[in-house]
Design a protein around this motif. Sequence first.
Motif, PDB file in Angstrom:
ATOM      1  N   MET A  70      33.282  42.562  32.949  1.00  0.00           N
ATOM      2  CA  MET A  70      33.657  44.004  32.170  1.00  0.00           C
ATOM      3  C   MET A  70      34.463  43.054  31.629  1.00  0.00           C
ATOM      4  O   MET A  70      35.795  42.871  32.250  1.00  0.00           O
ATOM      5  CB  MET A  70      33.737  45.048  32.916  1.00  0.00           C
ATOM      6  N   SER A 101      37.483  47.816  28.017  1.00  0.00           N
ATOM      7  CA  SER A 101      36.221  48.556  27.156  1.00  0.00           C
ATOM      8  C   SER A 101      35.690  48.968  28.810  1.00  0.00           C
ATOM      9  O   SER A 101      36.068  48.511  29.819  1.00  0.00           O
ATOM     10  CB  SER A 101      35.462  46.893  26.970  1.00  0.00           C
ATOM     11  N   ASP A 102      34.739  50.027  28.847  1.00  0.00           N
ATOM     12  CA  ASP A 102      33.492  49.995  30.340  1.00  0.00           C
ATOM     13  C   ASP A 102      32.543  49.600  29.334  1.00  0.00           C
ATOM     14  O   ASP A 102      31.181  49.890  30.296  1.00  0.00           O
ATOM     15  CB  ASP A 102      33.253  52.221  29.944  1.00  0.00           C
ATOM     16  N   LYS A 103      32.196  48.583  29.082  1.00  0.00           N
ATOM     17  CA  LYS A 103      31.479  47.755  28.841  1.00  0.00           C
ATOM     18  C   LYS A 103      30.184  46.536  29.158  1.00  0.00           C
ATOM     19  O   LYS A 103      32.024  45.519  30.178  1.00  0.00           O
ATOM     20  CB  LYS A 103      30.668  47.750  27.326  1.00  0.00           C
ATOM     21  N   SER A 104      30.163  46.442  29.912  1.00  0.00           N
ATOM     22  CA  SER A 104      29.933  45.430  31.278  1.00  0.00           C
ATOM     23  C   SER A 104      29.178  44.080  29.830  1.00  0.00           C
ATOM     24  O   SER A 104      28.003  43.726  29.055  1.00  0.00           O
ATOM     25  CB  SER A 104      28.681  45.328  31.733  1.00  0.00           C
ATOM     26  N   ASP A 116      42.854  47.484  36.997  1.00  0.00           N
ATOM     27  CA  ASP A 116      41.595  47.839  36.583  1.00  0.00           C
ATOM     28  C   ASP A 116      40.998  47.819  35.672  1.00  0.00           C
ATOM     29  O   ASP A 116      42.269  47.106  34.490  1.00  0.00           O
ATOM     30  CB  ASP A 116      41.991  49.096  37.081  1.00  0.00           C
ATOM     31  N   GLU A 117      40.885  48.958  35.386  1.00  0.00           N
ATOM     32  CA  GLU A 117      40.552  48.513  33.414  1.00  0.00           C
ATOM     33  C   GLU A 117      41.248  48.618  32.104  1.00  0.00           C
ATOM     34  O   GLU A 117      40.784  48.314  31.067  1.00  0.00           O
ATOM     35  CB  GLU A 117      38.969  49.335  33.077  1.00  0.00           C
ATOM     36  N   LYS A 118      42.429  49.097  33.167  1.00  0.00           N
ATOM     37  CA  LYS A 118      44.091  49.840  32.225  1.00  0.00           C
ATOM     38  C   LYS A 118      44.431  48.469  32.136  1.00  0.00           C
ATOM     39  O   LYS A 118      45.537  48.811  31.545  1.00  0.00           O
ATOM     40  CB  LYS A 118      44.081  51.020  32.186  1.00  0.00           C
TER      41      LYS A 118
END
Length: 880
Positions: free
Chosen positions: A744, A748-751, A806-808
């Motif tokens: 990921m 972004s929240d996309k794989s 994390d994603e951030k």
Amino acid sequence: MKHLYTLVIISVLLILSCNSTRAQIITSEALLSNIESRLSIQKELAGGRSEVIFGVLSETKNRDEELALKFILAYLPLSDMADYSGKYFLENVRMSLKAKTETSWGRIIPEDVFVHFVLPVRVNNENLDNFRTEMYDEIMNRVKNLSMHEAALEINHWCHEKVTYRPSDERTSAPLSTIRCSYGRCGEESTFFVAALRTAGIPARQVYTPRWAHTDDNHAWVEIWVDGDWHFLGACEPSPNLDMGWFAAPSTRTMLVNTRVYGWYEGTESVITSEARFAEINRTGKYTPVKKIFVKVVNENKEIVKDAKVEFQLYNYAEFFPLAKSFTNPEGPASFTTGYGDLMIWANKENFHGYKVARIRNSDTVEIIISDKFADGKFEEYHLVPPDEQPVINTDGKNQKENERRLRQEDSIRNLYMCTFKDSAWSANFINELGINDVTAYRFITKSSGNWKEITSFLKDTKQTSRIDALKLLSVISEKDLRDTRNEILADHLTNALKYKNNFHGNEKIWEDYILSGRISYEMMTAWRKPVYEKMKSELGESSISPDKIINWIKKNIKIDKTANLHSRAPLTPAGVLDLRSADAKSRDIFFAAVCRAFGIPARLNPQTIVPQYLSGTTWKDVSFEPKPLVNEKKGYIKLINAGSFDPKYYINFTIELFREGVYRSLEFEEEKPLSAFPSPLEVPAGQYMLVTGNRKQDGSVLNNIYFFEVTENSTTEVSVRVSDINERQAPTMHIITDDFTVMQTGSDKSVVLSDLTNKLPFVIAIIEPDKEPTKHLMTDLKPVKKELDEWGGTFIFVLKKGSADEKFNSSIFNELPSKSIFVLDDSDKLLNFICAKTGYGKNAELPFVFSADSEGKINYYINGYSIGIGGQLLKTIRK
């Protein structure tokens, strides 16, 4: 009966009264005697500053306070005697005693541990500040109701909220300055952490491996005394438990881990050096197997040489660095306890010298023959091997997930503070409002981090007509100066240097670098210019002031003490030298340059030899305060010829070492400067030299060459720089099928499938922990080869280890990376598990783990763990 009862009560009260005045803080008769003896010496050394430093003893409120203050004052290094007052140390003593009474652990700390590892303010060579008094309440609130063990761990979390790792220059910033800019190198992080622990009354000390044996760097961390024993932690790198850190495995490959102890030491730990004001303790045995090696020094007739100096030198940064020094004596040979690697052992007495490479694992006693003969033209090759890595016992880290959560939270807290720093847009607008026509001037504000208010105030307070000169001052000091220098200090240098500017029409650069600049070496920049000028004008008289006049005054009035500042190693300020009239040689040399600049005479320390110089016409003249100059004033030339297959770099693959005072020491040139960038011929002092070259293999060992040559006055010596080629083992045949891995992208929240990121081109994958020092070293290593890696055109994929972010995650904290750099999350650690299984490292591989592959997915290079120079190694692999 009533009368008898009254007598008993009175007796008890008298006993209690006597006990209340007994010394509780120090009871050792030997230490008390040494303190009184040292105080007499210190008072004499302090001269005119004696009352400022020692007069405060009359203000102590009780016997404990008196003895604690006496202990501190008795062992002050010169720098602290010159630049701080007794009142400052009394305030800090009171904070230490307050912590001792207000904490549950204060009463269980042994006397010797408390006085050596809680009382002292000084940790390393930092300038001292008011950290204890300013941060006491905040830290104590943080550890309220915690055990000593819990408090030590919690304080590291508090430190991590404030500070993270980033490389910087060798001057160690003070703890409050480190907080202000929010980052520091390992020496600054550990100084900060020790200061925080001692503020809470927890015994702590900074420990160092002065140089790693397996990679070109050093490292500092912290040892903490908790419940009766010493434990280690990484500074500003919180762990779930004590004795945990990314450096646990690398530390098993050390040749020396040491720490310095403030004051006269009578403890039981192994002592390397014992001086009047401090001792140096050998801690290597805590981290790796050790062995005591003995060195016998003889002359050419095989007669024992007494009082010969022996240096135990380790190859690092393409030079032989002295880890420790010892002397032979009538009772026996010199000795040193060290790890199981290879050392160069150098012995000398006056100009008689000799050396031998010692394989510690195979040696017990080494005999070195010394003579005064110079081995001109001698060439030798060595394969130098570091200690093997030892298994690390994993401390219980059952709270690992909670620790990782807290790390991310602390990063957020620190990042919020860093958001208050001024960016380029705000800074450019500020510069424009001041009417400064310089499109690059904004960088001084952005580089100042949390010190931006001081820098902007300096520019705003400066007269409009002098603002361009103010920018010139900011351009000739260091980046660290921008982060911790106050407005009034900058104003002192600008105001008092402007009067000489007109003397340098057509040669303004000389004025900027060697008059205007308040930076002479790596000392803390202070407002020395006005007081030095006014006092020295009185001392030297109203007539014309020349360099010779300054030199003669210094020789007559400044006493040199070779040992009194060894503990601090922080240079005295120029104003401090003038007040104290005593200094170490380095501080005296800085003082000379400062006095010259204060009177408009261009002066510096020679960039290569560090000898003080002044400008006479267009020629830099060496200054010697010794009867015999340490460096020959006569000049010669070296023509360096590359005899290898690649362009070697200074301090990476080679150094040029000049013989002085019985040993060879490197000339100072820019780190990583390619051989091709050196002038041909290169002007150097005439003398005897040793060329050291090396190429480090992936296993940490080094193919080393040394070559001896002489440079005579006005002649040119041709020197072939031979760096041995390395035929590394090829990576085992491994393929990675990029279609098999889904990751990921950050932000972004996309794989995305890994193959979509590589685009069928060659690629590099680095599995990282972004907040850990080894990862930050990797990112730093990529900067010098960014251009070449961009030309290569492959993709760099930085994979965040599970739990490390994390994603951030904001990748902008890493700059100057290859253009095709992508950051991704791998929440399953599938990539890490794959590469560990393929390479046989198992699940506990040290990070970062870096591997490169061609467009077909064939892996052609891999390396993991803490290593310096990965960028250069990647480039070599790519070129092959």
